[in-house]
Design an enzyme around this catalytic site. Structure first.
Site, PDB file in Angstrom:
ATOM      1  N   TRP A 146       0.654  -1.304   0.136  1.00  0.00           N
ATOM      2  CA  TRP A 146       0.028   0.226  -0.067  1.00  0.00           C
ATOM      3  C   TRP A 146       0.809   1.038  -0.022  1.00  0.00           C
ATOM      4  O   TRP A 146       0.324   2.202  -0.329  1.00  0.00           O
ATOM      5  CB  TRP A 146      -1.059   0.095   1.362  1.00  0.00           C
ATOM      6  CG  TRP A 146      -0.238  -0.145   2.414  1.00  0.00           C
ATOM      7  CD1 TRP A 146      -0.130  -1.525   3.144  1.00  0.00           C
ATOM      8  CD2 TRP A 146       0.440   0.713   3.215  1.00  0.00           C
ATOM      9  NE1 TRP A 146       0.604  -1.201   4.418  1.00  0.00           N
ATOM     10  CE2 TRP A 146       1.015   0.107   4.487  1.00  0.00           C
ATOM     11  CE3 TRP A 146       0.934   2.097   3.066  1.00  0.00           C
ATOM     12  CZ2 TRP A 146       1.970   0.622   5.205  1.00  0.00           C
ATOM     13  CZ3 TRP A 146       1.405   2.620   4.125  1.00  0.00           C
ATOM     14  CH2 TRP A 146       2.230   2.175   5.132  1.00  0.00           C
ATOM     15  N   ASN A 147       2.060   1.262   0.293  1.00  0.00           N
ATOM     16  CA  ASN A 147       2.829   2.509   0.551  1.00  0.00           C
ATOM     17  C   ASN A 147       3.197   2.999  -0.743  1.00  0.00           C
ATOM     18  O   ASN A 147       3.388   4.281  -0.902  1.00  0.00           O
ATOM     19  CB  ASN A 147       4.209   2.164   1.367  1.00  0.00           C
ATOM     20  CG  ASN A 147       4.948   1.177   0.809  1.00  0.00           C
ATOM     21  OD1 ASN A 147       4.779   0.517  -0.074  1.00  0.00           O
ATOM     22  ND2 ASN A 147       6.360   1.275   1.411  1.00  0.00           N
ATOM     23  N   LYS A 170      -2.005  -9.059  -7.102  1.00  0.00           N
ATOM     24  CA  LYS A 170      -3.124  -8.856  -6.074  1.00  0.00           C
ATOM     25  C   LYS A 170      -2.396  -7.477  -5.393  1.00  0.00           C
ATOM     26  O   LYS A 170      -1.491  -7.458  -4.692  1.00  0.00           O
ATOM     27  CB  LYS A 170      -2.910  -9.999  -5.156  1.00  0.00           C
ATOM     28  CG  LYS A 170      -4.033  -9.946  -4.170  1.00  0.00           C
ATOM     29  CD  LYS A 170      -3.761 -10.659  -2.637  1.00  0.00           C
ATOM     30  CE  LYS A 170      -2.800  -9.635  -1.782  1.00  0.00           C
ATOM     31  NZ  LYS A 170      -3.491  -8.193  -1.273  1.00  0.00           N
ATOM     32  N   PRO A 171      -3.277  -6.245  -5.563  1.00  0.00           N
ATOM     33  CA  PRO A 171      -2.755  -5.195  -4.782  1.00  0.00           C
ATOM     34  C   PRO A 171      -3.176  -4.977  -3.493  1.00  0.00           C
ATOM     35  O   PRO A 171      -4.030  -5.985  -2.878  1.00  0.00           O
ATOM     36  CB  PRO A 171      -3.756  -4.165  -5.409  1.00  0.00           C
ATOM     37  CG  PRO A 171      -5.011  -4.752  -6.065  1.00  0.00           C
ATOM     38  CD  PRO A 171      -4.612  -6.134  -6.220  1.00  0.00           C
ATOM     39  N   ALA A 172      -2.830  -4.182  -2.576  1.00  0.00           N
ATOM     40  CA  ALA A 172      -2.837  -4.106  -0.939  1.00  0.00           C
ATOM     41  C   ALA A 172      -4.321  -4.004  -0.867  1.00  0.00           C
ATOM     42  O   ALA A 172      -5.030  -3.106  -1.783  1.00  0.00           O
ATOM     43  CB  ALA A 172      -1.932  -3.070  -0.423  1.00  0.00           C
ATOM     44  N   GLY A 224       6.607  -6.375   0.791  1.00  0.00           N
ATOM     45  CA  GLY A 224       5.856  -6.237   1.931  1.00  0.00           C
ATOM     46  C   GLY A 224       6.706  -6.457   3.086  1.00  0.00           C
ATOM     47  O   GLY A 224       7.880  -6.394   3.067  1.00  0.00           O
ATOM     48  N   SER A 225       5.914  -6.970   4.243  1.00  0.00           N
ATOM     49  CA  SER A 225       6.797  -7.096   5.525  1.00  0.00           C
ATOM     50  C   SER A 225       7.536  -8.440   5.435  1.00  0.00           C
ATOM     51  O   SER A 225       7.179  -9.401   4.452  1.00  0.00           O
ATOM     52  CB  SER A 225       5.650  -7.315   6.667  1.00  0.00           C
ATOM     53  OG  SER A 225       5.108  -8.422   6.396  1.00  0.00           O
ATOM     54  N   GLU A 246      11.054  -8.520  -1.829  1.00  0.00           N
ATOM     55  CA  GLU A 246      11.474  -7.113  -1.412  1.00  0.00           C
ATOM     56  C   GLU A 246      10.703  -7.030  -0.017  1.00  0.00           C
ATOM     57  O   GLU A 246       9.469  -6.515  -0.001  1.00  0.00           O
ATOM     58  CB  GLU A 246      10.966  -5.985  -2.383  1.00  0.00           C
ATOM     59  CG  GLU A 246      11.367  -6.333  -3.887  1.00  0.00           C
ATOM     60  CD  GLU A 246      12.860  -5.969  -3.768  1.00  0.00           C
ATOM     61  OE1 GLU A 246      13.473  -5.569  -2.731  1.00  0.00           O
ATOM     62  OE2 GLU A 246      13.619  -6.354  -4.749  1.00  0.00           O
ATOM     63  N   LEU A 247      11.450  -6.966   1.079  1.00  0.00           N
ATOM     64  CA  LEU A 247      10.878  -7.348   2.409  1.00  0.00           C
ATOM     65  C   LEU A 247      11.391  -5.675   3.393  1.00  0.00           C
ATOM     66  O   LEU A 247      11.935  -4.989   2.860  1.00  0.00           O
ATOM     67  CB  LEU A 247      11.065  -8.586   3.096  1.00  0.00           C
ATOM     68  CG  LEU A 247      10.822  -9.729   2.168  1.00  0.00           C
ATOM     69  CD1 LEU A 247      11.499 -11.031   2.744  1.00  0.00           C
ATOM     70  CD2 LEU A 247       9.502  -9.656   1.722  1.00  0.00           C
ATOM     71  N   CYS A 280      10.050   1.453   2.811  1.00  0.00           N
ATOM     72  CA  CYS A 280      10.753   0.348   3.123  1.00  0.00           C
ATOM     73  C   CYS A 280      12.369   0.901   3.386  1.00  0.00           C
ATOM     74  O   CYS A 280      13.194   0.149   4.123  1.00  0.00           O
ATOM     75  CB  CYS A 280      11.070  -0.733   2.491  1.00  0.00           C
ATOM     76  SG  CYS A 280       9.363  -1.555   2.028  1.00  0.00           S
ATOM     77  N   GLU A 377      11.090  -1.586  12.550  1.00  0.00           N
ATOM     78  CA  GLU A 377      10.695  -0.598  11.435  1.00  0.00           C
ATOM     79  C   GLU A 377       9.633   0.147  11.785  1.00  0.00           C
ATOM     80  O   GLU A 377       8.381  -0.334  12.305  1.00  0.00           O
ATOM     81  CB  GLU A 377      10.365  -1.386  10.110  1.00  0.00           C
ATOM     82  CG  GLU A 377      10.654  -0.630   9.023  1.00  0.00           C
ATOM     83  CD  GLU A 377      10.229  -1.590   7.881  1.00  0.00           C
ATOM     84  OE1 GLU A 377       9.655  -2.885   7.866  1.00  0.00           O
ATOM     85  OE2 GLU A 377      10.438  -1.033   6.468  1.00  0.00           O
TER      86      GLU A 377
END
Ligand code: SIN
Length: 475
Positions: A146-147, A170-172, A224-225, A246-247, A280, A377
């Site tokens: 979402w960011n 699949k979007p947030a 994401g996380s 990409e975390l 991130c 974070e």
């Protein structure tokens, strides 16, 4: 503003819908199709059916489609930025910058896709020849955050499409509208049905399970996380998918004694407050040499105090809301923990009354490594500033994290610059700059920040498989 799922070139309404809120005031912006198992399977089937034809088009043909998409995005900059700000909250100027940033990946990969070369390898036998070709991996699932609801889609989808893969996005759940707007423009750009699909949903684990467990999906690209990345990786084990992850990050921002302090403060503002601290690669831990600590804190506090919070759609807003109440609660908890253990709020230090999801831009001094803010974070507009004495000590502290995405440092001595750049255990290092993102550069982390690189000439690799051809000459 599109609100239906986009599957096989068609807009599909589902029985169930979910609400998308404007994080500025928590008012409903739209109700969006809530895809489940059936719709996700339909999207995967459409992508699998489109793959043979799309993957055998020429790279030049695919490039032309991508360029049309890029042009449409640029021509609709204002509309796309407005949708982005409404659903995500970031100031309009930042939303416009994101749309341009997103388009730059499409432009870049429209070109790079033409340069997917192979190899010929000298054989040890006179009787055969060895050739290596690169082919698209197949159907790609892209799970996006979402960011950056627009640019993180184009950064994954453009290289995939450029080399001949087909995609299900699949979007947030907080920000599906930007994804659907991109799908609308992809449709106008003439991508054939099934090449690009978007399945918005309010139950990410339901759709995530289908995407990760389907044998038809050959690759998952996720931003994401770290926690969710690990779960997805486990889910993908059964079908042994290719993965790009990409975390999360926990970026150090180091200011050495000889740094240009004004430049360092400018860099700190950019590396911290972009997207209200919700990236991130945001600076998460500021380490400042004891000899310049007080001056740096004062300069950073002065600039932070002037930041204007508000509705991202209003001119002059510099920091928007946090994405949701869970995001706000986390920032409140981290700052309370730090203050209870001795940190001082030089500026800010609490939620803001500008709106229900705002946190005051904050500078914390006297921060130490036993506080939660050192390890987690923050994802909010909070600068935590630590004091250090020696290079060895600060490198050790900067690296004392299980994640390794971005790091930053400011200093003048070129021997120190090389030493520190090499010693930092991070995938990306900003040296005397707080701005590192670019389509031409490889974005990605090490350790528990994941693997794979997005953007750059390396960004195609994750969507390609190598095939070795051994040609017997029949002597
Ligand atoms: C991210 O926060 O994951 C993306 C930031 C960027 O691309 O600059």
């Amino acid at each position: 503003m599109r609100t239906s799922a986009y599957i096989n070139g068609q807009w599909l309404e589902t029985d169930q819908t979910f609400s998308v809120l404007n994080p500025y005031n928590r008012r409903e912006l739209a109700r969006v199709s809530d895809c489940g198992v059936e719709e996700t399977e339909a999207a995967i089937d459409a992508a699998a059916a489109a793959f043979p034809s799309w993957s055998t088009q020429t790279a030049a043909h695919r490039s032309r489609r991508l360029r049309s998409w890029c042009e449409l995005i640029r021509n609709n900059l204002d509309e796309l930025a407005t949708i982005l700000t409404q659903e995500q909250g970031k100031p309009l100027a930042e939303a416009k910058a994101e749309i341009k940033y997103g388009a730059s990946f499409i432009e870049w990969f429209a070109e790079e896709g033409k340069r997917v070369y192979g190899d010929t390898i000298p054989s040890s036998s006179k009787d055969n020849r060895i050739v290596v070709i690169n082919q698209p991996v197949g159907v790609v699932a892209a799970i996006t955050p979402w960011n950056f609801p627009s640019a993180m889609i184009t950064r994954k989808v453009a290289p995939a499409l450029a080399v001949g893969c087909t995609v299900v996005v699949k979007p947030a759940e907080d920000t599906p509208l930007s994804a659907l707007a991109l799908a609308d423009l992809a449709h106008q750009a003439g991508f054939p049905p099934g090449v690009f699909n978007v399945v918005p949903c309010a139950r990410p684990e339901v759709v995530g399970r289908v995407l990760t467990q389907s044998p038809k999906v050959r690759k998952l690209s996720f931003t994401g996380s770290t926690a969710v990345g690990k779960w997805l990786m486990e889910q993908c084990a059964g079908t042994l998918k290719r993965l790009s992850m990409e975390l999360g990050g926990n970026a150090p921002f180091i200011v050495f004694a000889d740094a240009d302090l004004d430049a360092a403060v400018d860099g700190a503002m950019a590396a911290k407050y972009r997207n209200g601290g919700q990236t991130c690669i945001c600076a998460n831990r500021f380490f400042v040499h004891a000899s310049v600590y007080d001056e740096f804190v004062e300069k950073l506090a002065t600039k932070t105090r002037k930041l204007k919070l508000g509705d991202g759609q209003k001119a002059g807003t510099e920091v928007g809301p946090l994405i949701n109440s869970a995001g706000l609660d986390k920032v409140i908890r981290l700052v309370e923990d730090a203050r209870s253990k001795g940190a001082k709020a030089v500026v800010g230090g609490g939620a803001s009354d500008v709106g229900p999801q705002f946190y005051q831009p904050t500078v914390l001094s006297d921060v130490s490594v036993d506080m939660d803010v050192f390890h987690e974070e923050i994802f909010g507009p909070v600068c935590s500033v630590y004091k250090f004495e020696t290079e060895t000590e600060v490198i050790e502290q900067a690296n004392a994290t299980r994640v390794g995405l971005a790091a930053y440092f400011y200093g003048q001595n070129y021997s120190l610059i090389w030493r520190v750049a090499e010693a930092l255990e991070f995938g990306m290092v900003g040296i005397n700059t707080g701005r590192i993102s670019a389509a031409q550069a490889p974005f990605g982390g090490i350790k528990e920040s994941g693997f794979g690189r997005e953007g750059s000439k390396y960004g195609l690799d994750d969507f390609l498989v190598k095939k070795y051809l051994c040609w017997g000459l029949g002597h």
